[in-house]
Design an enzyme around this catalytic site. Structure first.
Site, mmCIF file in Angstrom:
data_model
loop_
_atom_site.group_PDB
_atom_site.id
_atom_site.type_symbol
_atom_site.label_atom_id
_atom_site.label_comp_id
_atom_site.label_asym_id
_atom_site.label_seq_id
_atom_site.Cartn_x
_atom_site.Cartn_y
_atom_site.Cartn_z
ATOM 1 N N ASN A 147 -123.709 -7.374 -77.718
ATOM 2 C CA ASN A 147 -123.235 -6.017 -77.425
ATOM 3 C C ASN A 147 -121.819 -5.734 -77.931
ATOM 4 O O ASN A 147 -121.520 -4.619 -78.342
ATOM 5 C CB ASN A 147 -123.362 -5.717 -75.922
ATOM 6 C CG ASN A 147 -122.486 -6.603 -75.080
ATOM 7 O OD1 ASN A 147 -122.320 -7.777 -75.356
ATOM 8 N ND2 ASN A 147 -121.894 -6.033 -74.050
ATOM 9 N N GLY A 223 -123.567 -13.852 -71.701
ATOM 10 C CA GLY A 223 -124.925 -13.383 -71.988
ATOM 11 C C GLY A 223 -125.646 -13.069 -70.700
ATOM 12 O O GLY A 223 -125.024 -12.788 -69.669
ATOM 13 N N THR A 227 -130.267 -16.723 -68.821
ATOM 14 C CA THR A 227 -129.831 -17.724 -69.811
ATOM 15 C C THR A 227 -128.696 -18.565 -69.222
ATOM 16 O O THR A 227 -128.666 -19.791 -69.386
ATOM 17 C CB THR A 227 -129.332 -17.043 -71.113
ATOM 18 O OG1 THR A 227 -130.222 -15.999 -71.467
ATOM 19 C CG2 THR A 227 -129.217 -18.024 -72.245
ATOM 20 N N GLU A 245 -120.153 -15.909 -68.218
ATOM 21 C CA GLU A 245 -119.937 -14.469 -68.019
ATOM 22 C C GLU A 245 -121.290 -13.806 -68.176
ATOM 23 O O GLU A 245 -121.830 -13.755 -69.277
ATOM 24 C CB GLU A 245 -118.952 -13.924 -69.065
ATOM 25 C CG GLU A 245 -117.564 -14.520 -69.007
ATOM 26 C CD GLU A 245 -116.844 -14.211 -67.704
ATOM 27 O OE1 GLU A 245 -117.222 -13.251 -67.011
ATOM 28 O OE2 GLU A 245 -115.909 -14.960 -67.361
ATOM 29 N N CYS A 279 -121.274 -4.940 -70.436
ATOM 30 C CA CYS A 279 -121.510 -5.568 -69.135
ATOM 31 C C CYS A 279 -120.763 -4.856 -68.017
ATOM 32 O O CYS A 279 -121.138 -4.941 -66.856
ATOM 33 C CB CYS A 279 -121.107 -7.030 -69.196
ATOM 34 S SG CYS A 279 -119.398 -7.225 -69.740
ATOM 35 N N GLU A 455 -112.282 -15.880 -67.429
ATOM 36 C CA GLU A 455 -111.661 -15.876 -68.752
ATOM 37 C C GLU A 455 -110.349 -15.106 -68.651
ATOM 38 O O GLU A 455 -110.027 -14.545 -67.608
ATOM 39 C CB GLU A 455 -112.600 -15.226 -69.764
ATOM 40 C CG GLU A 455 -113.894 -15.999 -69.959
ATOM 41 C CD GLU A 455 -114.760 -15.446 -71.082
ATOM 42 O OE1 GLU A 455 -114.781 -14.223 -71.260
ATOM 43 O OE2 GLU A 455 -115.419 -16.258 -71.762
HETATM 44 P P1 NAD Z 1 -128.767 -13.650 -73.988
HETATM 45 O O1 NAD Z 1 -128.526 -14.451 -72.767
HETATM 46 O O2 NAD Z 1 -130.159 -13.401 -74.398
HETATM 47 O O3 NAD Z 1 -128.049 -14.298 -75.259
HETATM 48 C C1 NAD Z 1 -126.656 -14.550 -75.309
HETATM 49 C C2 NAD Z 1 -126.387 -15.656 -76.298
HETATM 50 O O4 NAD Z 1 -126.972 -16.862 -75.816
HETATM 51 C C3 NAD Z 1 -126.990 -15.447 -77.680
HETATM 52 O O5 NAD Z 1 -126.116 -15.966 -78.657
HETATM 53 C C4 NAD Z 1 -128.264 -16.263 -77.632
HETATM 54 O O6 NAD Z 1 -128.721 -16.683 -78.894
HETATM 55 C C5 NAD Z 1 -127.822 -17.439 -76.792
HETATM 56 N N1 NAD Z 1 -128.895 -18.130 -76.080
HETATM 57 C C6 NAD Z 1 -130.075 -17.627 -75.623
HETATM 58 N N2 NAD Z 1 -130.780 -18.590 -75.002
HETATM 59 C C7 NAD Z 1 -130.030 -19.722 -75.052
HETATM 60 C C8 NAD Z 1 -130.214 -21.053 -74.571
HETATM 61 N N3 NAD Z 1 -131.307 -21.402 -73.903
HETATM 62 N N4 NAD Z 1 -129.238 -21.961 -74.795
HETATM 63 C C9 NAD Z 1 -128.113 -21.605 -75.450
HETATM 64 N N5 NAD Z 1 -127.884 -20.360 -75.943
HETATM 65 C C10 NAD Z 1 -128.830 -19.434 -75.729
HETATM 66 O O7 NAD Z 1 -127.984 -12.274 -73.755
HETATM 67 P P2 NAD Z 1 -127.950 -10.989 -74.693
HETATM 68 O O8 NAD Z 1 -129.232 -10.243 -74.552
HETATM 69 O O9 NAD Z 1 -127.475 -11.389 -76.040
HETATM 70 O O10 NAD Z 1 -126.763 -10.161 -74.015
HETATM 71 C C11 NAD Z 1 -126.933 -9.232 -72.993
HETATM 72 C C12 NAD Z 1 -126.496 -9.810 -71.674
HETATM 73 O O11 NAD Z 1 -125.155 -10.257 -71.749
HETATM 74 C C13 NAD Z 1 -126.507 -8.786 -70.539
HETATM 75 O O12 NAD Z 1 -127.069 -9.363 -69.404
HETATM 76 C C14 NAD Z 1 -125.031 -8.496 -70.308
HETATM 77 O O13 NAD Z 1 -124.713 -8.067 -69.008
HETATM 78 C C15 NAD Z 1 -124.427 -9.813 -70.609
HETATM 79 N N6 NAD Z 1 -123.009 -9.681 -70.924
HETATM 80 C C16 NAD Z 1 -122.096 -10.124 -70.011
HETATM 81 C C17 NAD Z 1 -120.738 -9.976 -70.263
HETATM 82 C C18 NAD Z 1 -119.697 -10.449 -69.275
HETATM 83 O O14 NAD Z 1 -118.535 -10.538 -69.649
HETATM 84 N N7 NAD Z 1 -120.053 -10.743 -68.044
HETATM 85 C C19 NAD Z 1 -120.316 -9.385 -71.467
HETATM 86 C C20 NAD Z 1 -121.283 -8.944 -72.364
HETATM 87 C C21 NAD Z 1 -122.632 -9.104 -72.094
#
Ligand code: NAD
Length: 475
Positions: A147, A223, A227, A245, A279, A455
């Site tokens: 995002n 993410g 995950t 996060e 997020c 962070e």
């Molecule tokens: P995601 O969890 O699908 O993926 C995030 C990252 O993790 C990607 O690079 C992905 O390739 C990697 N990944 C996926 N499965 C993995 C595994 N089993 N082992 C290691 N790496 C793995 O998330 P997304 O769809 O890319 O992002 C959206 C989510 O992120 C939303 O839930 C959002 O709220 C969250 N987010 C949180 C923050 C925060 O600061 N709290 C900021 C931005 C986004």
């Protein structure tokens, strides 16, 4: 067709397999990105291992100079980077220019300065001196989502490098373009080889392998919550450090005594900036009953006036969602809201431009109970639900009812109430009379299912270092 290779030991290496990358606004496939395997991750770790001693023992001022050079190069290439970010994510170019790219440069600049001020304590007695060394961990993994691609990746890479670690970065496979550009800029900045390595590909493949690697000393992950939990369950038995996060279901809590115009303008922004794909975006709006009707009328009018359009157009305020799959998820939750008795006051449908693109109209829903599934689950799109309240204690119970705890905006001119409720709200960040006002020195992160660890500022430098106490006896 652009081809994105892995960046290992200061060079670009082709990979055995590639994924197709798409522009979510035009649906055009315009690049291929490496889908790395264990072999690629191993090569990156080997390179990082060789570089660690020299990087970790370099003068702090010298490390800071490299980071400042990177910040400068990001600034100089800002327009190009912003365009790539917009093409990759569907976000408005104007937003990428205003927020994503300047903040990415700022991340390097901030931690370049912060590391020079990262002191440690000493504890003297008449017969001994205890002092604490804060030493880099070694090779660390930085995994980021789609995002805010460069913004969030650099938010991890910068403190990790500043603290003297070597990094294996794993950007989202859905948005690798600016990370690839960062690799080019790191060469231009003269960053020593192997200090920053960027591995592309699926999380379920190279991401998982990276997380489970015995030479990785810490994982900084941003993410989804599912995950994050998977990563934590993998790392806990290995006693590897991690920071998570994760998702959110953020609330705005609006009292009738607020500064109305400021609240209205900010709540439109907090709900729909980046198509609601931040997020920190507001997804539940709790509003004091006496203000409810006026707010609904004014809010819906402002949301209807948002300019939805092609991300590269200067006037666009709301662009496309990241993917078809994500669009379907957002649609699904709006349908569920209607099924559960919610009324859609505006939006509520997907659309396209010239037959293309994963666009969804900014959507406002009323009539759902605070405990409805739609008000409890993260949607991560341009959808907000409005819920009236009468009593202070009642609204705090509602706000705290989700499993998440990332950010809350509180709107009131009553200072006592602002302090009282801020302390009661279960979220890592509380903004009083504002939203997303960030000071990089402050701790950033969520409670409950929104994450673990913080962070920002010295918290990030603490995470990327290990404390060692040294006791000198001079009796
Ligand atoms: P995601 O969890 O699908 O993926 C995030 C990252 O993790 C990607 O690079 C992905 O390739 C990697 N990944 C996926 N499965 C993995 C595994 N089993 N082992 C290691 N790496 C793995 O998330 P997304 O769809 O890319 O992002 C959206 C989510 O992120 C939303 O839930 C959002 O709220 C969250 N987010 C949180 C923050 C925060 O600061 N709290 C900021 C931005 C986004």
């Amino acid at each position: 067709m652009i081809k994105i290779d892995n960046f290992i030991n200061g060079e670009f290496y082709p990979c055995g397999e590639y994924l197709q990358g798409q522009n979510p606004a035009s649906e055009a496939a315009f690049y291929q990105v490496a889908n790395s395997s264990a072999i690629d991750v191993d090569s990156a770790i080997e390179a990082a291992e060789k570089s660690f001693y020299e990087w970790s023992t370099l003068d702090v001022e010298k490390r800071a100079e490299y980071l400042l050079a990177l910040a400068k190069l990001i600034d100089e290439n800002a327009n190009h980077l912003a365009k790539l970010e917009s093409l990759d994510t569907g976000k408005p170019l104007s937003l990428a220019k205003r927020v994503d790219i300047p903040r990415s440069a700022e991340n390097f600049r901030f931690f370049a300065h912060a590391i020079t001020q990262f002191a440690s304590l000493s504890h003297p007695t008449p017969s001994s001196l205890n002092y604490t060394l804060k030493q880099p961990l070694g090779i660390v993994g930085c995994i980021s989502p789609w995002n805010l691609p460069l913004y969030l990746l650099t938010w991890k890479i910068a403190p990790a490098l500043a603290a003297g670690n070597c990094v294996i970065a794993k950007p989202s496979e859905m948005t690798p373009l600016t990370a690839n550009e960062l690799a080019h800029l790191s060469i231009e900045a003269g960053l020593p080889k192997g200090v920053l390595n960027i591995i592309h590909g699926k999380g379920s493949q190279c991401g998982e392998y990276l997380v489970g690697h015995s030479k990785i000393k810490a994982i900084s992950f941003t993410g989804g919550t599912d995950t994050g939990k998977k990563i934590a369950s993998r790392l806990a038995p290995m006693l590897t450090k991690y920071s998570l996060e994760l998702g959110g279901k953020n609330a705005a809590v609006i009292f009738a005594d607020c500064d109305y115009l400021s609240m209205l303008e900010t709540t439109v922004r907090s709900s729909f900036t980046n198509q609601g794909e931040i997020c920190l975006c507001t997804s539940r709006i709790f509003i004091e009953k006496t203000l409810y009707q006026q707010f609904i009328t004014d809010f819906v009018e402002k949301v209807r006036a948002l300019r939805i359009g092609k991300p590269l157009d200067d006037n666009t305020q709301v662009g496309a969602l990241i993917s078809k799959q994500h669009l379907q998820k957002v649609s699904h939750f709006v349908e569920k809201a209607m099924h559960n008795g919610g009324r859609v006051l505006c939006g509520g449908k997907a659309f396209n431009l010239e037959g293309k693109g994963y666009y969804y109209m900014p959507t406002v829903i009323e009539g759902l109970d605070a405990y409805d599934e739609v008000n409890q689950t993260e949607i991560f799109g341009p959808v907000v639900s409005i819920i009236p309240f009468e009593k202070e204690h009642e609204v705090i119970t509602h706000v705290n009812s989700t499993t998440y705890g990332l950010a809350t905006s509180l709107w009131t001119e009553n200072l006592s109430r602002a302090h009282r409720l801020s302390a009661q709200i279960e979220s890592g960040l509380v903004w009083v009379n504002c939203w997303m006002q960030r000071d990089l020195r402050t701790p950033f992160g969520g409670m409950k299912d929104s994450g673990m660890g913080r962070e920002g500022g010295f918290d990030a430098l603490d995470f990327f270092t290990e404390k060692k106490n040294i006791c000198i006896n001079f009796q």
